[in-house]
Enzyme design. Structure first.
Site, PDB file in Angstrom:
ATOM      1  N   HIS A 305      19.679  62.316  18.829  1.00  0.00           N
ATOM      2  CA  HIS A 305      19.843  62.928  20.147  1.00  0.00           C
ATOM      3  C   HIS A 305      20.120  64.422  19.986  1.00  0.00           C
ATOM      4  O   HIS A 305      20.926  64.824  19.143  1.00  0.00           O
ATOM      5  CB  HIS A 305      21.012  62.263  20.882  1.00  0.00           C
ATOM      6  CG  HIS A 305      21.419  62.954  22.150  1.00  0.00           C
ATOM      7  ND1 HIS A 305      22.618  63.637  22.267  1.00  0.00           N
ATOM      8  CD2 HIS A 305      20.792  63.090  23.343  1.00  0.00           C
ATOM      9  CE1 HIS A 305      22.703  64.129  23.496  1.00  0.00           C
ATOM     10  NE2 HIS A 305      21.614  63.822  24.158  1.00  0.00           N
ATOM     11  N   ASN A 306      19.435  65.243  20.794  1.00  0.00           N
ATOM     12  CA  ASN A 306      19.621  66.704  20.718  1.00  0.00           C
ATOM     13  C   ASN A 306      19.680  67.165  19.258  1.00  0.00           C
ATOM     14  O   ASN A 306      20.643  67.807  18.821  1.00  0.00           O
ATOM     15  CB  ASN A 306      20.889  67.121  21.459  1.00  0.00           C
ATOM     16  CG  ASN A 306      20.718  67.047  22.981  1.00  0.00           C
ATOM     17  OD1 ASN A 306      19.639  66.714  23.467  1.00  0.00           O
ATOM     18  ND2 ASN A 306      21.762  67.349  23.716  1.00  0.00           N
ATOM     19  N   GLU A 335      14.607  64.810  18.827  1.00  0.00           N
ATOM     20  CA  GLU A 335      14.493  65.324  20.190  1.00  0.00           C
ATOM     21  C   GLU A 335      14.340  66.831  20.194  1.00  0.00           C
ATOM     22  O   GLU A 335      14.990  67.541  19.415  1.00  0.00           O
ATOM     23  CB  GLU A 335      15.726  64.919  21.009  1.00  0.00           C
ATOM     24  CG  GLU A 335      15.611  65.321  22.470  1.00  0.00           C
ATOM     25  CD  GLU A 335      16.780  64.838  23.304  1.00  0.00           C
ATOM     26  OE1 GLU A 335      16.691  64.923  24.540  1.00  0.00           O
ATOM     27  OE2 GLU A 335      17.782  64.377  22.728  1.00  0.00           O
ATOM     28  N   ASP A 337      14.356  69.845  23.133  1.00  0.00           N
ATOM     29  CA  ASP A 337      14.469  70.348  24.508  1.00  0.00           C
ATOM     30  C   ASP A 337      13.898  71.748  24.547  1.00  0.00           C
ATOM     31  O   ASP A 337      14.450  72.668  23.925  1.00  0.00           O
ATOM     32  CB  ASP A 337      15.938  70.376  24.950  1.00  0.00           C
ATOM     33  CG  ASP A 337      16.491  68.986  25.190  1.00  0.00           C
ATOM     34  OD1 ASP A 337      15.714  68.106  25.592  1.00  0.00           O
ATOM     35  OD2 ASP A 337      17.695  68.770  24.970  1.00  0.00           O
ATOM     36  N   HIS A 350      20.104  73.524  24.405  1.00  0.00           N
ATOM     37  CA  HIS A 350      20.615  72.593  25.410  1.00  0.00           C
ATOM     38  C   HIS A 350      20.736  73.352  26.719  1.00  0.00           C
ATOM     39  O   HIS A 350      21.658  74.153  26.905  1.00  0.00           O
ATOM     40  CB  HIS A 350      21.964  72.026  24.974  1.00  0.00           C
ATOM     41  CG  HIS A 350      22.390  70.832  25.751  1.00  0.00           C
ATOM     42  ND1 HIS A 350      23.669  70.320  25.716  1.00  0.00           N
ATOM     43  CD2 HIS A 350      21.699  70.017  26.590  1.00  0.00           C
ATOM     44  CE1 HIS A 350      23.744  69.266  26.497  1.00  0.00           C
ATOM     45  NE2 HIS A 350      22.568  69.066  27.041  1.00  0.00           N
ATOM     46  N   GLU A 384      11.333  67.130  25.667  1.00  0.00           N
ATOM     47  CA  GLU A 384      11.860  67.326  27.015  1.00  0.00           C
ATOM     48  C   GLU A 384      11.447  68.734  27.423  1.00  0.00           C
ATOM     49  O   GLU A 384      12.063  69.718  27.030  1.00  0.00           O
ATOM     50  CB  GLU A 384      13.379  67.161  27.039  1.00  0.00           C
ATOM     51  CG  GLU A 384      13.861  65.756  26.704  1.00  0.00           C
ATOM     52  CD  GLU A 384      13.386  64.720  27.692  1.00  0.00           C
ATOM     53  OE1 GLU A 384      13.207  65.071  28.882  1.00  0.00           O
ATOM     54  OE2 GLU A 384      13.169  63.575  27.295  1.00  0.00           O
TER      55      GLU A 384
END
Length: 861
Positions: A305-306, A335, A337, A350, A384
Site C-alpha cells: 500500500h502506498n 501502488e 498514486d 500521497h 491511482e
C-alpha cells in the site's frame, strides 16, 4: 578460528587500505553533508567511524547487516546532488530490513572504488559461509568483543565480562572451572582453540546429549543404523533410507574419519539438528512447489500500500527506495498514486498531504530494474491516476518506453480470454491495474469520497484520508448516469477517443460525523509516534483542499476523464466500483477488480462471508488500510485471506506482528509473491464461511514442547550487566475460532541457554489457513515484556512427526500440560529467530518437539 576471511584481511589490498581508514562525507540531504573518518576493524566484520582522524570512534555498521553496494549513479539521494557532487566518487550501502541507506562521498574515484570493491568482497564472503563457518565467525566476533585490551588473549576477568555480554549469569566458581579446563597451556589466559573449547563447554546442551545417548550404543557416536533409527522413529522420516542417512552424515559430520566410517559424532548430530534439515520450516516448501498454472484469482498475491512512502502517511518521505525494498522482498503488487507535476512531468505522492514528491518516470524505471530480481512472476502496477489528460499521455509514454517488452500491452496470443491468465503464463510481465474505457460503462472520475456503509463514527474522517476510490452504493435505476458507447475491453488505443463530463461529489459527503474513534489498537510499530495533533491539523488542511476541489469541479463545465493511450495499457485488471455481490455477478467480468477499505472488507466478511468467498473465486479483490492509519500502521491480513481476498495491501515500511504474518505467509513457494489458495477458497460453489467454519474441514491438535533456547540477544545492548529473563509465546492466527495464544514461564537471568521444558496444546479447525508464530520475550514485571525475536510460518509448512497414540485424558481442555507429563512428541526442530525487521538473529534459536494429531476422539468435524 582461521578462515578465508582472515586470509583476505591480510592479503587483499583494498581491505588493507580500508583497515587504515579514510575520510568520507556522509550525506543525508542537500543541506546535511558531514565529514567522517571510516575504518574497517581488524575483525573484518565491522566498520567504525569518528568525527576526527584520531577521535573517539564508534560502530557504524556490521558487514552481516549489508545487503549490497550501489554506485553513485544508482543512488536516489546522490543523483539529486549531481550538480554539486561528482557521482563517480559516491556510493550507497544498502542494509537488510528497514534500516535507512548510508550514502557516502569519497575524496576520489579511486577511494570510492576501493570501498565498493572491498565491501562487496566482504558481503560475498559472509553470504557464502556455511553453518560451521558462520559459527566460527560468530565466535571470532565474541572473542574480539571480550578481548578488551586487544592483546589476542583472554584473562578470566575478561571472560567474566564476556559472559555478561553473552547474556549468561553463571556461578563464579563454575565459570572458573570451565576456564581452567580450557586453558590447556596453563598460561592463565585463553587463546584461539582454547576459547573454542571454553565455548563448547559453555554451550553443552544436556537435552541434546541425552537424546544422542538414547540412540547411541556407546554414547560416543551414532552408527549409520542408529542414525537411521532416530530419523524413522523420532523425526518420522517414513521414507528415509540408508542412502539418505548416509547423505546427511556426509553433510553434517565435521570429521573426515567419521565420514569414512559412516558414523555421526555428537558435534555432527547437533549440526544436523541446527541445519535446514532440522528446521521447523519444511525444506520442501522453500522452493516453488505449488501449481503456478491456475488463474491469477486463485492465488494470494503479496501486495503493498502506498509503496512510495517510507514513513508516515501525512508528511513522510516518498522515495523509489520503497519500491526497491518491496520488490526485493517478493511483493508483486505495488501502488502508484500519480498527480500532475511541474514541466509536464507527472509526480508520485500521497495527495492532499505534505509527503514529498518523486517523478513518475523514476518510479517506472525503478520497477523495470527491480521487478524480477527476486521473483519471475508478474508484477502488478496499481495506478491511482489523478492527472490531466496531457499528463496521462505522458504516463502512457513512460510506461511504454521504459518498460518495453516487460509491459503487457495486449492479451496473451491476442485471443479474447475466458479467464485470467496464470502466473506461469505471465512470467516476467508487468501488468497495469487501473480504469479503462469499455463498452457502455460509466466514465466516472472517482474522487475520494465518503463511504455510507462505514461505522457512523468513522464516516467522513476516514473518507478524507482514504487513498483508494470507494464510490457510494446507489440505486442503479435511480442514478442519473451518463452512458457512452466506445470499444470492447481488449482494443487498440486508436478507437478510444472519448471525453465525458465528470460527476460531482455530493457536498454532504464532506461533513464530519459527530464523533471520531480510532479503530482498534495498532500492534505494528508505528513509524510516526505522536501524530495525533498532527493528524487533526493535516485533516483540517486536507478537508479545505477537498472543498476547494469540489468548488473547482462545480465551476468546470467538463474535464477529460481518461486518456485512451493510458486506458489501452489496462489489459486484465480493470478497476471497477463495488456495489454489491449481486451487482458484481450480474454486471462484472473476471477481468475486473474491486478495491475495499479494510473497514468495509471486514464488515462484508461478517455480514456475507460466504458470498465474499465465492466472489473471490472468480474475481480479484484488493484490500487497503484504513485512512485513519496515518502512522502507516497495519491491520491483520489473515482476516482478509480467510475470505479469499487476493491482494491484501500492507504498509511494508512498518515492522510489527502484522508484517510478521505477511512475511511468514509468503516465505513459502520460493518467496515468489504468489501462494495458491486452499481448494475451498477456489471452488465457486464453496460453502465455506470464515466466521462459521464447518465440515468438511477437519480439526487438528498441535502439541508443542518448548524445550530450550540458544544464544538469545540482549534487548538493551547498551547495558553490559543486564541479562534477559526469556519466555516463549506461541500464537495461532487463522479463522476467528482458531486464533489463540499460550506462553511458557520465564527463565530468570539466562538468555544464553534457557530451559523451559513446557508443552503447549492447540486445537485448530481450519489448518489450511492457520499461521503459527513463535515470539521470545524478555519478561518485565514492572512494564510490558520486551521483544527479543520471532519466527512465523504457515501451519502447512511445518516439519512434523506423528505422535504415539494418546488417551483422551492426556489432552487438556486448554493451557499448558503439566511439566511432569512427558508426551511422546516426535519431530525435534530448531526455530531460528528473526528480528522485528525480519533479519536473521543466528545463532539465536529455540528448540522444540512438535507433532500434530488428527481425528481426535470427541472432536467435531
Amino acid at each position: 578460528m582461521a578462515s578465508l576471511l582472515q586470509d583476505q584481511l591480510t592479503t587483499d589490498q583494498d581491505l588493507l587500505l580500508m583497515q587504515e581508514g579514510m575520510p568520507m562525507r556522509k550525506v543525508r540531504s542537500k543541506s546535511w553533508k558531514k565529514l567522517r573518518y571510516f575504518r574497517l576493524q581488524n575483525d573484518g566484520m565491522t566498520v567504525w567511524h569518528a568525527r576526527q582522524a584520531r577521535g573517539s570512534a564508534k560502530p557504524s555498521f556490521s558487514i552481516s547487516d549489508v545487503e549490497t553496494i550501489r554506485n553513485g549513479h544508482d543512488s536516489e539521494l546522490l543523483r539529486s546532488l549531481a550538480e554539486e557532487l561528482p557521482l563517480e566518487q559516491g556510493f550507497t550501502i544498502v542494509f537488510h530490513g528497514r534500516r535507512s541507506n548510508l550514502d557516502l562521498m569519497a575524496n576520489s574515484v579511486e577511494e570510492a572504488q576501493i570501498w565498493m570493491r572491498g565491501l562487496q568482497l566482504l558481503v560475498d564472503l559472509v553470504t557464502s559461509m556455511d553453518h560451521q563457518e558462520r559459527l566460527d565467525q560468530w565466535l571470532s566476533d565474541w572473542f574480539q568483543r571480550g578481548d578488551k585490551n586487544q592483546d589476542g588473549k583472554m584473562s578470566f576477568q575478561e571472560v567474566q565480562r564476556l559472559l555478561h555480554l553473552m547474556n549468561v549469569e553463571m556461578d563464579q566458581e563454575y565459570a572458573f572451572s570451565l576456564f581452567q579446563a580450557a586453558d590447556t597451556s596453563q598460561s592463565g589466559t585463553l587463546e584461539g582453540e582454547e576459547f573454542v573449547q571454553f565455548y563448547k563447554a559453555l554451550t553443552k546442551r544436556a537435552e541434546v546429549q541425552e537424546l544422542f545417548e538414547s540412540f547411541s550404543a556407546d554414547g560416543q557416536k551414532l552408527t549409520l543404523l542408529e542414525f537411521l533409527d532416530f530419523l524413522q522413529e523420532e523425526q518420522k522420516e517414513r521414507d528415509c533410507t540408508s542412502e539418505l542417512a548416509l547423505e546427511l552424515i556426509d553433510r553434517y559430520e565435521p570429521s573426515d574419519s567419521g565420514k569414512l566410517r559412516h558414523v555421526l559424532s555428537m558435534d555432527g548430530f547437533l549440526s544436523y539438528l541446527c541445519s535446514k534439515d532440522g528446521d521447523i520450516f519444511n525444506p520442501a516448501c522453500l522452493p516453488i512447489y505449488q501449481d503456478m498454472t491456475q488463474p491469477l484469482n486463485h492465488y494470494f498475491i503479496c501486495s503493498s500500500h502506498n509503496t512510495y512512502l517510507v514513513g508516515d502517511q501525512l508528511c513522510g518521505q516518498s522515495s523509489v527506495e520503497g519500491y526497491i525494498r518491496a520488490l526485493k522482498r517478493g511483493c508483486r503488487c505495488v501502488e502508484v498514486d500519480v498527480w500532475d507535476g511541474p514541466s509536464g512531468e507527472p509526480v508520485v505522492y500521497h495527495g492532499h498531504t505534505l509527503t514529498s514528491r518523486i517523478l513518475f518516470k523514476d518510479v517506472v524505471a525503478t520497477v523495470a530494474q527491480y521487478a524480477f530480481q527476486t521473483s519471475d512472476y508478474p508484477v502488478i502496477l496499481s495506478l491511482e491516476t489523478h492527472c490531466s489528460w496531457e499528463q496521462q499521455q505522458t504516463m502512457a509514454r513512460h510506461l511504454t518506453e521504459i518498460l518495453g517488452e516487460q509491459l503487457l500491452s495486449t492479451t496473451l496470443d491476442g485471443v479474447l480470454p475466458t479467464q485470467l491468465p496464470s502466473p506461469e503464463e505471465l512470467r516476467r510481465k508487468i501488468l497495469v491495474k487501473g480504469k479503462k474505457l469499455t463498452l457502455e460503462e460509466d466514465l466516472e472520475y472517482e474522487e475520494e469520497e465518503a463511504e455510507p456503509e462505514l461505522e457512523e463514527s468513522e464516516l467522513a474522517l476516514e473518507s478524507q484520508f482514504e487513498t483508494e476510490p470507494e464510490p457510494q452504493e446507489q440505486n442503479l435505476q435511480n442514478k442519473d448516469k451518463k452512458k457512452v458507447v466506445t470499444c470492447p475491453l481488449f482494443c487498440p488505443s486508436i478507437c478510444c477517443q472519448i471525453v465525458a463530463q465528470a460527476p460531482i461529489s455530493k457536498p454532504e459527503s464532506l461533513l464530519l460525523s459527530r464523533q471520531v474513534r480510532q479503530e482498534g489498537e495498532y500492534s505494528g510499530e508505528a513509524v510516526g509516534r505522536g501524530l495525533g495533533w498532527m493528524a487533526i491539523i493535516f485533516f483540517s488542511l486536507r478537508l479545505l483542499r477537498v472543498q476547494f476541489h469540489l468548488l473547482f469541479h462545480l465551476l468546470q463545465k467538463s474535464k477529460p476523464i481518461l486518456c485512451p493511450a493510458l486506458s489501452s495499457l489496462v489489459i486484465y485488471l480493470k478497476s471497477v466500483s463495488f456495489r454489491s455481490f449481486t451487482h458484481s455477478k450480474e454486471h462484472y467480468h473476471f477481468y475486473e477488480i474491486s478495491s475495499f477499505s479494510e473497514t468495509k472488507a471486514k464488515r462484508l466478511i461478517k455480514e456475507a462471508g460466504n458470498e465474499f468467498v465465492q466472489h473471490n473465486t472468480w474475481q480479484l479483490s484488493r484490500v487497503y488500510p484504513s485512512g485513519l492509519r496515518t502512522d502507516s500502521s497495519n491491520y491483520n491480513p489473515q482476516e482478509l485471506w480467510n475470505a479469499g481476498c487476493q491482494m491484501v495491501a500492507m504498509n511494508m515500511q512498518t515492522a510489527g506482528l502484522e508484517m510478521d504474518i505477511c512475511d511468514g505467509h509468503f516465505r513459502q513457494n520460493g518467496g515468489c509473491g504468489y501462494v495458491l489458495k486452499p481448494d475451498f477458497l477456489r471452488d465457486i460453489q464453496s460453502s465455506f464461511h470464515p466466521e462459521k467454519p464447518i465440515s468438511p474441514f477437519k480439526a487438528q491438535t498441535l502439541l508443542i514442547q518448548v524445550i530450550s533456547g540458544q544464544q538469545l540477544p540482549k534487548v538493551d545492548k547498551t547495558k553490559e550487566g543486564s541479562i534477559v529473563d526469556p519466555l516463549v509465546k506461541v500464537q495461532i492466527f487463522g479463522v476467528r475460532l482458531d486464533t489463540a495464544r499460550q506462553e511458557t514461564n520465564y527463565v530468570e537471568n539466562n538468555g544464553f541457554n534457557p530451559y523451559w521444558g513446557q508443552t503447549l496444546c492447540f486445537r485448530v479447525l481450519v489448518p489450511e489457513l492457520a499461521m503459527l508464530r513463535f515470539v521470545v520475550m524478555d519478561y518485565d514485571w514492572k512494564s510490558r515484556n520486551d521483544f527479543i525475536g520471532q519466527y512465523t510460518l504457515p501451519w502447512t509448512c511445518m516439519q512434523q512427526g506423528e505422535p504415539a497414540p494418546l488417551t483422551p485424558g492426556q489432552y487438556p481442555s486448554s493451557g499448558c500440560l503439566p511439566n511432569a507429563v512427558l508426551l511422546p512428541l516426535p519431530g525435534y526442530r530448531h526455530i531460528h529467530l528473526l528480528s522485528k525487521d525480519g533479519i536473521s538473529l543466528r545463532p539465536a534459536s529455540i528448540f522444540v518437539y512438535i507433532c500434530i494429531q488428527e481425528g481426535l476422539e470427541g472432536d467435531e468435524s
